[in-house]
Design an enzyme around this catalytic site. Structure first.
Site, PDB file in Angstrom:
ATOM      1  N   CYS A 183       0.837  -1.202   0.000  1.00 20.15           N
ATOM      2  CA  CYS A 183       0.000   0.000   0.000  1.00 20.15           C
ATOM      3  C   CYS A 183       0.874   1.255   0.000  1.00 20.15           C
ATOM      4  O   CYS A 183       1.709   1.440   0.885  1.00 20.15           O
ATOM      5  CB  CYS A 183      -0.921   0.009   1.227  1.00 20.15           C
ATOM      6  N   CYS A 186       0.461   3.604   3.358  1.00 25.05           N
ATOM      7  CA  CYS A 186       0.954   3.198   4.671  1.00 25.05           C
ATOM      8  C   CYS A 186       2.302   3.872   4.935  1.00 25.05           C
ATOM      9  O   CYS A 186       2.990   4.282   4.002  1.00 25.05           O
ATOM     10  CB  CYS A 186       1.117   1.680   4.726  1.00 25.05           C
ATOM     11  N   HIS A 188      -3.867   0.877   8.238  1.00 23.04           N
ATOM     12  CA  HIS A 188      -4.396   0.455   6.943  1.00 23.04           C
ATOM     13  C   HIS A 188      -5.776  -0.181   7.058  1.00 23.04           C
ATOM     14  O   HIS A 188      -6.605  -0.065   6.132  1.00 23.04           O
ATOM     15  CB  HIS A 188      -3.424  -0.542   6.290  1.00 23.04           C
ATOM     16  N   HIS A 231      -8.572   7.010   3.255  1.00 16.86           N
ATOM     17  CA  HIS A 231      -8.065   8.281   2.741  1.00 16.86           C
ATOM     18  C   HIS A 231      -9.171   9.010   1.985  1.00 16.86           C
ATOM     19  O   HIS A 231     -10.194   8.437   1.632  1.00 16.86           O
ATOM     20  CB  HIS A 231      -6.874   8.049   1.808  1.00 16.86           C
ATOM     21  N   GLN A 258      -9.640  12.834  -0.691  1.00 21.10           N
ATOM     22  CA  GLN A 258      -8.945  13.666  -1.659  1.00 21.10           C
ATOM     23  C   GLN A 258      -9.411  15.115  -1.551  1.00 21.10           C
ATOM     24  O   GLN A 258     -10.465  15.395  -0.969  1.00 21.10           O
ATOM     25  CB  GLN A 258      -9.177  13.151  -3.080  1.00 21.10           C
TER      26      GLN A 258
END
Length: 347
Positions: A70, A73, A116, A169, A171
């Site tokens: 990932c 991470c 994660h 996450h 944006q």
């Protein structure tokens, strides 16, 4: 909150937001990265009058990597990622595969936690408050860029939504134009003002609080409700009770209460369809006033949270009427959706 700015190996900006004032962020990105080259451009559609971002370089973006690869991470055990540090609270960096770049705007990735396997709903109130501070700070900084007219903070959650990275996450898009959806809101608000002399956002909140049928939960400073004409099967709009145009203008009391209200909303979303169902896919979208509007203080900051799941095991697809003509057909009455969201309240 402590903010630390640094650079990744290819020159992109990386920012750490820490709850501790003594946090030290001096890790260096040691990846052999070439400078970023993008093909982003914005084209105007003469028929519809809207804008389309053309970004062919995004075809090569990271797609469903295994958890041990990932890129969001922390960098650990010799594995280098987009985050050079071995841990972090909240991290924000320029997207390596941006839809908008340069004169066409800017795209950033917001990592909510280094865990994660978590989700936003798993965050503590302190962690959620730190994310709110990061959203606010990024809005303030991006507002200073001359090409930016509007900042959009959002989270896509779940593979059904199209998420390609499983790490929790969101944006931030900084657009060089006013988005079509915001333009429609501004037009409706102007027409409402001309017709009634009142503010449309205030009247919407007042109606929902008065009728109560669609209110999901309410605090001293925030109110969440299913809108009267909801487009999606389960859709909630979250408004500060004191109208402000954007995140920068939120008063301290509203900031303090936000984590409690928002985390409860997200946890209810995960319980809508029962514990046997996988986590509910959703989009969470902050609507802020554009910076170019002279009467931007008439705009009402709010967050729209919705899922494309319409019932257990079934998704709401945007087919002919929705995709072809922008006319939504909702299978779940808003009052029914609100009742369900009240039923699954935390004890």
């Amino acid at each position: 909150m402590k903010k630390t700015s640094t650079r990744l190996a290819d020159g992109r900006e990386l920012l750490y937001y820490d709850s501790r004032d003594d946090a030290v962020r001096d890790a260096v990105d040691r990846r052999p990265l070439e400078p970023i080259s993008t093909t982003s451009e914005v084209r105007r559609d003469p028929l519809l009058g809207d804008s389309v971002a053309i970004a062919s370089h995004r075809q090569g973006r990271t797609y469903h990597p295994p958890a041990d690869e990932c890129p969001l991470c922390p960098s650990r055990d010799g594995r280098l990622s987009e985050i050079p540090a071995a841990d972090y609270d909240v991290a924000v960096f320029e997207n390596r595969f941006p839809s908008l770049a340069g004169d066409s705007g800017r795209c950033e990735v917001v990592c909510f936690t280094s865990d994660h396997d978590a989700s936003f709903a798993d965050l503590s109130e302190e962690q959620a408050a730190l994310v709110l501070e990061a959203w606010t700070d990024r809005t303030a900084e991006l507002a200073e860029l001359p090409q930016v007219e509007q900042v959009f903070c959002f989270e896509n959650r779940g593979a059904e939504i199209g998420v390609t990275l499983g790490h929790p996450h969101g944006q931030i898009y900084a657009y060089p134009f006013v988005t079509p959806r915001t333009a429609l809101m501004l037009r409706s608000a102007a027409e409402h003002r001309a017709r009634t002399g009142r503010n449309l956002f205030d009247d919407i909140v007042e109606r929902e609080r008065a009728e109560r049928a669609r209110v999901v939960l309410e605090g001293e400073h925030w109110v969440a409700f299913v809108p009267y004409a909801a487009h999606w099967p389960y859709e909630v709009h979250l408004y500060p009770r004191r109208r402000v145009p954007d995140l920068r203008a939120l008063e301290n009391a509203a900031r303090t209460e936000f984590p409690q209200i928002y985390l409860e909303l997200l946890r209810r979303f995960d319980r809508i369809f029962g514990e046997a169902e996988p986590p509910t896919p959703y989009i969470a979208a902050w609507h802020q006033a554009p910076f170019c509007e002279a009467d931007r203080n008439d705009f009402g900051l709010h967050l729209e949270l919705f899922t494309i799941r319409r019932t257990s095991g079934k998704l709401k697809f945007l087919a002919g009427s929705e995709s072809g003509m922008s006319v939504f057909i909702n299978d779940v009455p808003p009052e029914t959706a609100a009742e369900r969201l009240r039923e699954v309240a935390s004890e």
